[in-house]
Motif scaffolding. Structure first.
Motif, PDB file in Angstrom:
ATOM      1  N   ARG A  51      -3.654  14.856  -3.716  1.00  0.00           N
ATOM      2  CA  ARG A  51      -3.212  14.260  -2.451  1.00  0.00           C
ATOM      3  C   ARG A  51      -4.045  13.012  -2.161  1.00  0.00           C
ATOM      4  O   ARG A  51      -5.281  13.054  -2.132  1.00  0.00           O
ATOM      5  N   PHE A  52      -3.342  11.911  -1.961  1.00  0.00           N
ATOM      6  CA  PHE A  52      -4.007  10.616  -1.812  1.00  0.00           C
ATOM      7  C   PHE A  52      -3.593   9.950  -0.502  1.00  0.00           C
ATOM      8  O   PHE A  52      -2.457  10.106  -0.042  1.00  0.00           O
ATOM      9  N   LEU A  53      -4.520   9.187   0.059  1.00  0.00           N
ATOM     10  CA  LEU A  53      -4.186   8.325   1.192  1.00  0.00           C
ATOM     11  C   LEU A  53      -4.428   6.896   0.723  1.00  0.00           C
ATOM     12  O   LEU A  53      -5.535   6.561   0.290  1.00  0.00           O
TER      13      LEU A  53
ATOM     14  N   ALA B 275       1.047  10.717  -2.404  1.00  0.00           N
ATOM     15  CA  ALA B 275       0.179   9.639  -1.949  1.00  0.00           C
ATOM     16  C   ALA B 275       0.852   9.030  -0.722  1.00  0.00           C
ATOM     17  O   ALA B 275       1.983   8.561  -0.801  1.00  0.00           O
ATOM     18  N   LEU B 276       0.165   9.085   0.405  1.00  0.00           N
ATOM     19  CA  LEU B 276       0.714   8.531   1.644  1.00  0.00           C
ATOM     20  C   LEU B 276       0.207   7.106   1.801  1.00  0.00           C
ATOM     21  O   LEU B 276      -0.994   6.853   1.770  1.00  0.00           O
ATOM     22  N   LEU B 277       1.131   6.182   1.969  1.00  0.00           N
ATOM     23  CA  LEU B 277       0.809   4.753   2.052  1.00  0.00           C
ATOM     24  C   LEU B 277       0.905   4.274   3.502  1.00  0.00           C
ATOM     25  O   LEU B 277       1.961   4.390   4.134  1.00  0.00           O
ATOM     26  N   LEU B 278      -0.203   3.725   4.034  1.00  0.00           N
ATOM     27  CA  LEU B 278      -0.219   3.188   5.396  1.00  0.00           C
ATOM     28  C   LEU B 278      -0.590   1.710   5.355  1.00  0.00           C
ATOM     29  O   LEU B 278      -1.347   1.289   4.478  1.00  0.00           O
ATOM     30  N   GLY B 279      -0.103   0.970   6.345  1.00  0.00           N
ATOM     31  CA  GLY B 279      -0.324  -0.477   6.302  1.00  0.00           C
ATOM     32  C   GLY B 279      -1.193  -1.015   7.411  1.00  0.00           C
ATOM     33  O   GLY B 279      -1.767  -0.272   8.211  1.00  0.00           O
ATOM     34  N   ASN B 280      -1.266  -2.314   7.459  1.00  0.00           N
ATOM     35  CA  ASN B 280      -2.062  -3.043   8.432  1.00  0.00           C
ATOM     36  C   ASN B 280      -1.560  -2.785   9.863  1.00  0.00           C
ATOM     37  O   ASN B 280      -0.368  -2.585  10.082  1.00  0.00           O
TER      38      ASN B 280
ATOM     39  N   ALA C 262      -0.499   7.656  13.625  1.00  0.00           N
ATOM     40  CA  ALA C 262       0.687   7.849  12.783  1.00  0.00           C
ATOM     41  C   ALA C 262       0.293   8.505  11.459  1.00  0.00           C
ATOM     42  O   ALA C 262       0.890   9.503  11.034  1.00  0.00           O
ATOM     43  N   GLY C 263      -0.744   7.976  10.822  1.00  0.00           N
ATOM     44  CA  GLY C 263      -1.200   8.533   9.545  1.00  0.00           C
ATOM     45  C   GLY C 263      -1.626   9.985   9.683  1.00  0.00           C
ATOM     46  O   GLY C 263      -1.320  10.825   8.832  1.00  0.00           O
TER      47      GLY C 263
END
Lengths: 247, 247
Positions: free
Chosen positions: A100-102, A195-200, A233-234
């Motif tokens: 599990r990745f962030l 893998a959960l991808l979060l942005g700026n 949100a994350g």
């Protein structure tokens, strides 16, 4: 116990420089402040030395230096120093492995990054990967806002494009995040490896990275709010993916 | 358009005082900074005046004053002023009414409070009630971290003990929060009318208030993490109670 009374002592001068990223990177050391963080660091092999204002605060297993209030004030990151500062060595760089990745694309606010690392630890993330434009992982505000979680979390700075490609090859499902028009979170079947991808905070995820995601999810809300805080949100999505919101 | 060039102009001097709570309370006015916040305030009747560094930034419907960079720097809350500052009147005090409430006991960090208000807006909270020891609701860091949500949210400072009693009499289910040993969130049946009670970052909820709760819930996690950030925990529970995590 060694005592240092002068703010111009060479050791103090060199530790003071660790407030700047440049010198941290050179010496591969960083400072932490406060009992809670020093305790958390003390459970790892990274704590090298502590500077204390009071002999009773001595920490076993590392070098202790008793310093004056003036020295403490000089090294402290805050207006009201807590009386203890630790000197730590940089973390060992972890490998890209786990289930599990962030993945954090340009998260700029140290508080948001710290909060995300804290949630990642609680919700079973094995590795946090940040791109090079994200906050420095030895930034004091970031470390403070992890509340010590940083000492139990694996953090890797890496190119996210390459990372995503590698993870996908290894069979990890990459989950992008958006504000709307995608899979609402409750319709997401939590994959075993993801893998959960979060942005700026302002711009969101780089569209080139988002395009690599296997799925894109969002958190439904009413239309009064434009967007949630990125750490919120994350954390909601990590909590959902952890299975802890299921009966 | 009126122009002010001197930082010692009486109007500028009086606006500068609004950096302090004491003067805000006296004049019942507060400052906001940045285009996004001024825009959000402009959609309410509370925006009274804007100070701009550039004529093109003029806002219709309110008094505009063109100021020099020096004046802007003096009034600004940040190191890199955005070129626009708004002067707003205090919000009207809302009544204790609605179906969904967020009760905050001693939330101290302006960023946490702002993030909670932002989430509350997105997850259908009708009223946020804070006890008197919580952050000032006209604090600039707090307002900034609401990202404008404050202008669409009802906030009330009130005694939480009395508030809880009144809500319970009105048939509102009061939900306390804890770290463990209570009802896991997924076992909670979202009541139609509820008040979610959150506590201080370090100490949690005052036990006297917690004792008044009809139910106490917690977010299950692994045992590596002591606790989630209060804004994260509150937002996860609000999101769950909003029904947006259900299929």
């Amino acid at each position: 116990m060694k005592k240092i009374e002068s703010v111009s002592n060479p050791l103090i001068a060199s530790l003071y420089k660790l407030h700047e990223k440049k010198y941290r990177d050179e010496s591969r050391k960083f400072l932490i402040e406060g009992h809670h963080l020093v305790e958390a660091a003390g459970r790892t092999s990274g704590l090298e030395m502590v500077l204390i204002a009071n002999e009773n605060d001595a920490v076993s297993g590392v070098e202790n230096i008793l310093v004056t209030e003036a020295v403490m004030n000089k090294l402290s990151f805050t207006k009201s120093p807590t009386g203890i500062i630790g000197v730590c060595s940089f973390f060992e760089e972890p490998k890209l492995s786990g289930d599990r990745f962030l993945l954090l694309d340009n998260v700029q606010d140290p508080g948001n990054l710290g909060t995300l690392v804290r949630s990642a630890l609680g919700f079973d993330i094995d590795l946090v990967v940040l791109n090079s434009k994200s906050v420095d992982i030895y930034n004091d505000k970031f470390i403070r806002s992890t509340q010590g979680a940083i000492f139990q979390t694996k953090l890797l700075k890496a190119d996210l494009n390459l990372t995503i490609q590698e993870l996908k090859k290894a069979g990890v499902t990459v989950i992008g995040t958006s504000m709307e028009n995608h899979t609402p979170i409750a319709a997401l079947l939590p994959p075993k490896r993801y893998a959960l991808l979060l942005g700026n905070e302002g711009q969101g995820i780089n569209p080139k990275l988002q395009a690599l995601a296997d799925q894109v999810t969002y958190i439904p809300m009413n239309d009064k709010l434009e967007s949630l805080n990125v750490a919120v949100a994350g954390s909601i999505i990590m909590c959902y993916l952890s299975g802890n919101l299921k009966k």
